[in-house]
Scaffold this motif. Structure first.
Motif, short mmCIF file in Angstrom:
data_model
loop_
_atom_site.label_atom_id
_atom_site.label_comp_id
_atom_site.label_asym_id
_atom_site.label_seq_id
_atom_site.Cartn_x
_atom_site.Cartn_y
_atom_site.Cartn_z
N LEU A 114 27.07 -15.71 6.31
CA LEU A 114 28.09 -14.83 6.87
C LEU A 114 27.47 -13.57 7.47
CD1 LEU A 114 30.81 -15.19 4.10
CD2 LEU A 114 30.96 -16.02 6.45
N LEU A 115 26.39 -13.09 6.90
CA LEU A 115 25.69 -11.94 7.49
C LEU A 115 25.12 -12.30 8.86
CD1 LEU A 115 23.80 -10.48 4.38
CD2 LEU A 115 25.75 -9.46 5.58
N VAL A 116 24.68 -13.55 9.03
CA VAL A 116 24.21 -14.01 10.34
C VAL A 116 25.36 -14.03 11.33
CG1 VAL A 116 23.18 -15.92 11.62
CG2 VAL A 116 22.36 -15.37 9.33
N ALA A 117 26.50 -14.56 10.92
CA ALA A 117 27.67 -14.61 11.80
C ALA A 117 28.11 -13.20 12.21
CB ALA A 117 28.82 -15.34 11.11
N MET A 118 28.06 -12.25 11.29
CA MET A 118 28.43 -10.87 11.59
C MET A 118 27.43 -10.23 12.55
SD MET A 118 29.65 -9.80 7.75
CE MET A 118 30.18 -8.13 8.12
N ALA A 119 26.15 -10.56 12.39
CA ALA A 119 25.13 -10.04 13.31
C ALA A 119 25.36 -10.57 14.72
CB ALA A 119 23.73 -10.41 12.81
N TYR A 120 25.70 -11.85 14.82
CA TYR A 120 25.98 -12.44 16.13
C TYR A 120 27.21 -11.80 16.75
CZ TYR A 120 27.15 -15.87 19.73
OH TYR A 120 27.45 -16.47 20.93
N ASP A 121 28.21 -11.53 15.94
CA ASP A 121 29.42 -10.86 16.43
C ASP A 121 29.09 -9.48 17.00
OD1 ASP A 121 32.58 -10.59 16.28
OD2 ASP A 121 31.72 -8.75 15.46
N ARG A 122 28.26 -8.71 16.32
CA ARG A 122 27.87 -7.38 16.81
C ARG A 122 27.02 -7.49 18.08
NH1 ARG A 122 31.32 -4.51 16.29
NH2 ARG A 122 32.30 -6.56 16.22
N CYS A 127 26.30 -6.31 23.58
CA CYS A 127 25.55 -6.80 24.75
C CYS A 127 26.46 -7.43 25.81
CB CYS A 127 24.49 -7.79 24.32
SG CYS A 127 23.23 -7.09 23.23
N PHE A 128 27.59 -7.99 25.39
CA PHE A 128 28.51 -8.62 26.34
C PHE A 128 29.95 -8.17 26.05
CE2 PHE A 128 24.97 -11.52 25.52
CZ PHE A 128 24.45 -11.67 26.79
N PRO A 129 30.22 -6.87 26.14
CA PRO A 129 31.55 -6.36 25.75
C PRO A 129 32.70 -6.93 26.58
CG PRO A 129 30.29 -4.68 26.90
CD PRO A 129 29.34 -5.80 26.63
N LEU A 130 32.46 -7.18 27.87
CA LEU A 130 33.52 -7.67 28.74
C LEU A 130 33.87 -9.13 28.46
CD1 LEU A 130 32.46 -6.04 32.14
CD2 LEU A 130 34.10 -5.20 30.45
N HIS A 131 32.94 -9.85 27.86
CA HIS A 131 33.17 -11.27 27.57
C HIS A 131 33.37 -11.52 26.08
CE1 HIS A 131 31.98 -12.27 31.71
NE2 HIS A 131 30.95 -11.44 31.54
N PRO A 210 17.91 -17.49 8.62
CA PRO A 210 19.01 -16.52 8.78
C PRO A 210 18.51 -15.09 8.94
CG PRO A 210 19.56 -18.08 7.07
CD PRO A 210 18.13 -18.35 7.44
N PHE A 211 17.50 -14.71 8.17
CA PHE A 211 16.96 -13.35 8.29
C PHE A 211 16.37 -13.11 9.68
CE2 PHE A 211 13.34 -10.37 7.63
CZ PHE A 211 14.09 -9.25 7.33
N LEU A 212 15.63 -14.09 10.21
CA LEU A 212 15.05 -13.94 11.55
C LEU A 212 16.13 -13.89 12.62
CD1 LEU A 212 11.96 -16.34 11.35
CD2 LEU A 212 11.99 -13.85 11.23
N LEU A 213 17.19 -14.66 12.45
CA LEU A 213 18.29 -14.63 13.42
C LEU A 213 18.95 -13.25 13.45
CD1 LEU A 213 19.97 -18.12 12.83
CD2 LEU A 213 18.67 -17.38 14.84
N TYR A 218 19.64 -7.95 16.31
CA TYR A 218 19.56 -6.50 16.39
C TYR A 218 18.44 -6.03 17.32
CZ TYR A 218 23.24 -5.78 13.08
OH TYR A 218 24.47 -5.77 12.50
N ALA A 219 17.42 -6.86 17.52
CA ALA A 219 16.42 -6.54 18.53
C ALA A 219 17.05 -6.57 19.92
CB ALA A 219 15.26 -7.53 18.44
N GLN A 220 17.91 -7.54 20.17
CA GLN A 220 18.61 -7.61 21.45
C GLN A 220 19.58 -6.44 21.61
OE1 GLN A 220 18.24 -9.75 24.03
NE2 GLN A 220 16.49 -10.66 22.96
N ILE A 221 20.22 -6.05 20.52
CA ILE A 221 21.14 -4.90 20.58
C ILE A 221 20.38 -3.63 20.94
CG2 ILE A 221 22.60 -3.40 19.17
CD1 ILE A 221 23.51 -5.92 17.66
N VAL A 222 19.25 -3.39 20.28
CA VAL A 222 18.45 -2.20 20.57
C VAL A 222 17.94 -2.22 22.00
CG1 VAL A 222 16.32 -0.98 19.99
CG2 VAL A 222 17.77 -1.87 18.17
N SER A 223 17.49 -3.40 22.46
CA SER A 223 17.01 -3.53 23.84
C SER A 223 18.12 -3.23 24.84
CB SER A 223 16.47 -4.94 24.06
OG SER A 223 16.09 -5.14 25.40
#
Length: 314
Positions: A114-122, A127-131, A210-213, A218-223
């Protein structure tokens, strides 16, 4: 020669926490308060998300499932720990030990997924707010939740069945406060190579991946934030990701520190303290992290209380 009879040992003795007898009552009261806080806090989050329509979003669907997982994860070990702290013979039946292993793995893995799913949601939200609404559709969110439940059920059942295939004929003392698989394997009289191999392989799939995902998300979010740096964007990222990152750090920090970075002197006290952190402390802190750092949760709490007051006076 002793036959391979799994019923030679009908129960195990849990040594519990390394606490002095004169401090047992103090620690009993402390753990009781922590357990009650965990139950109340996570139930409050589940109820708020259920009652407030503003929280009927993908992020809070995952959060409600995480709160349920934390509530059950703590309940797997805490009631037995509290009971044994007041018992002269801190034992657990053989069947109860296997049951505890199953649900411990099930709800622990479920929280990780579930932490992975929440990270993907963020990641999608920033990164894609309009979509966001298109990508995070109700169908996808439900599929992620169902997949998390099914995979963790399979993983927990696999380890439990393998553990049930072992037999124990000598020492039945577990130097822990719950039935930890690594501690049980050391007590087994039969060959444990298959169990250890499966733990190694599945541990990588259900913990490292899951930890790497999450790290990649979050690396993509920071970028994405650094590409268009702005005070508003940074504040938005911190407000939406801060609480989730806090939970991830608490959960994976203690689990990885315990199972992937064991102490050189094989300290039982250190292992027990680390286990208390992710089985007792983390599920208790999650409601505080999400409620105190989250405006939506604060707003939902205020709206629910206002409706209760209006209903009461009317």
């Amino acid at each position: 020669m002793i036959g391979k009879n799994q019923t030679v040992i009908s129960e195990f003795v849990l040594l519990g926490l390394p606490i002095d007898p004169e401090q047992r009552d103090l620690f009993y009261a402390l753990f009781l308060v922590m357990y009650v806080t965990t139950i109340v806090g996570n139930l409050l989050i589940i109820i708020l998300i259920r009652l407030d329509s503003h929280l009927h979003t993908p992020m809070y669907l995952f959060l409600s499932n995480l709160s349920f997982s934390d509530l059950c994860f703590s309940s797997v070990t805490m009631p037995k720990l509290l009971q044994n702290m007041q018992s002269q013979v801190p034992s657990i039946p053989y069947a109860g030990c296997l049951t505890q292993i199953y649900f411990f793995l099930f709800f622990g893995d479920l929280g990780s997924f579930l932490l992975v799913a929440m990270a993907y949601d963020r990641y999608v939200a920033i990164c894609f707010p309009l979509h966001y609404t298109t990508i995070m559709s109700p169908k996808l969110c439900l599929s992620l939740v169902v997949l998390s439940w099914v995979l963790t059920m399979f993983h927990a059942m696999l380890h439990t069945l393998l553990m049930a295939g072992l037999w124990f004929c000598a020492d039945n003392t577990i130097p822990h406060f719950f039935c930890d698989m690594s501690a049980l394997l050391k007590l087994a009289c039969s060959d444990t190579q298959v169990n250890e191999l499966v733990i190694f392989i599945m541990g990588g799939l259900f913990l490292i991946i899951p930890f790497l995902l999450i790290i990649m998300s979050y690396a993509q979010i920071v970028s994405s934030i650094l590409k268009v740096p702005s005070a508003r964007g940074i504040r938005k990222a911190c407000s939406t990701c801060g609480s989730h990152l806090s939970v991830v750090s608490l959960f994976y920090g203690t689990v990885i520190g315990l199972y992937l970075c064991p102490s050189t002197n094989n300290s039982t006290v250190k292992e027990t303290v680390m286990a208390v952190m992710y089985t007792v402390v983390t599920p208790m802190l999650n409601p505080f992290i999400y409620s105190l750092r989250n405006r939506d949760m604060k707003g939902a709490l205020g709206r629910v209380f206002c409706r209760m007051k209006i209903t009461f006076f009317v």
